[in-house]
Design an enzyme around this catalytic site. Structure first.
Site, short mmCIF file in Angstrom:
data_model
loop_
_atom_site.label_atom_id
_atom_site.label_comp_id
_atom_site.label_asym_id
_atom_site.label_seq_id
_atom_site.Cartn_x
_atom_site.Cartn_y
_atom_site.Cartn_z
N LYS A 146 0.84 -1.21 0.00
CA LYS A 146 0.00 0.00 0.00
C LYS A 146 0.87 1.26 0.00
O LYS A 146 0.64 2.19 -0.76
CB LYS A 146 -0.92 0.02 1.24
CG LYS A 146 -1.91 -1.13 1.31
CD LYS A 146 -2.92 -0.95 2.43
CE LYS A 146 -2.35 -1.08 3.83
NZ LYS A 146 -1.89 -2.43 4.18
N ARG B 56 -1.11 -9.66 13.09
CA ARG B 56 -1.61 -8.59 12.22
C ARG B 56 -2.51 -9.16 11.12
O ARG B 56 -3.52 -8.55 10.76
CB ARG B 56 -0.44 -7.80 11.61
CG ARG B 56 0.27 -6.94 12.66
CD ARG B 56 1.64 -6.50 12.21
NE ARG B 56 1.60 -5.58 11.09
CZ ARG B 56 2.64 -5.37 10.27
NH1 ARG B 56 3.77 -6.03 10.43
NH2 ARG B 56 2.54 -4.50 9.31
#
Ligand code: AMP
Length: 237
Positions: free
Chosen positions: A31, A189
């Site tokens: 990202k 995560r």
């Protein structure tokens, strides 16, 4: 609130309406890399909530220490805290050229907050880019990711190593691993992503939502982005 987490290339966008571009995807999908590329392509800044929170966590205060521990654990920060921290920057950016959001929203509650703020300020609905990469590749990418302790430039020991070995090519800073890039924390995560962030795909379905295969050469991904985002911007204008 300061402008932590905000990276601007210093150029002004020439489009008349602000553009809001949201990057979705699991930790390590790229990202940040693609947001930076798009930022220079469209001349609009990137707001990374991860960078914003890491900067907050450096504060020598009890709150800074609590945040440091939370980030190192790989859990998400509470919605109200993240939204409050991002709000003033978002208000400025929505009334300016727009923003590329790296890591925000990460929950449906944050997406609702973003939608409400956009509606209040007359900003357009976001163009949503969902980068997709297999879990095995992500684990490999994250556990070999390093960054410069001075300037933050990101490297990868196997796919994009520094030509100067263990130090940064730009300024010679030591290359270090993020506290949350160890295997145990990476797996947590991923769990957080599946539980809290994956529902955003359904939330944004039927809007300006685009899925991109992120398991390819950077240039191929950027070419898809160019076609999708620039095409979507023309359609929305
Ligand atoms: P990132 O740099 O995007 O990988 O984010 C690093 C860490 O910052 C995440 O693992 C979370 O703990 C926290 N974080 C970043 N963005 C958000 C968000 N929008 N909501 C909650 N926590 C976040």
């Amino acid at each position: 609130m300061s402008n932590r987490g905000l990276v601007s290339n210093g150029m002004r966008n020439r489009s008349e309406r602000p553009q809001v571009i949201v990057f979705l995807g699991a930790p390590g999908v790229g990202k940040g890399t693609q947001a930076a590329w798009l930022s220079s392509r469209l001349s609009i800044p990137v707001l990374s909530t991860g960078a914003m929170l890491r900067a907050e966590a450096k504060q020598r205060s009890a709150a800074g220490m609590r945040l440091r521990r939370l980030l190192a654990s790989g859990s998400l920060v509470a919605d109200d805290l993240v939204c409050a921290a991002a709000e003033s920057q978002l208000r400025d950016l929505f009334s300016g050229d727009g923003v590329i959001l790296d890591g925000f929203p990460r929950t449906v509650a944050q997406a609702r907050f973003l939608g409400g703020l956009s509606a209040e300020l007359g900003a357009p609905a976001p163009v949503v880019i969902h980068l997709q990469v297999s879990k095995d590749s992500l684990l490999r990418r994250l556990s070999t990711r390093r960054h410069c302790s001075n300037c933050g430039t990101v490297y990868n020991l196997s796919t994009c190593p520094s030509r100067r070995g263990r130090v940064c090519e730009r300024d010679g800073g030591a290359l270090v691993q993020r506290d949350d890039d160890t295997e145990r924390v990476i797996l947590h995560r991923f769990d957080e992503y599946e539980k809290l962030s994956a529902p955003l795909v359904a939330y944004y379905a039927g809007t300006n939502y685009y899925a991109i295969d992120g398991d390819r050469e950077l240039e191929q991904i950027s070419a898809d982005l160019e076609a999708m985002v620039c095409g979507a911007a023309v359609m929305a204008a």
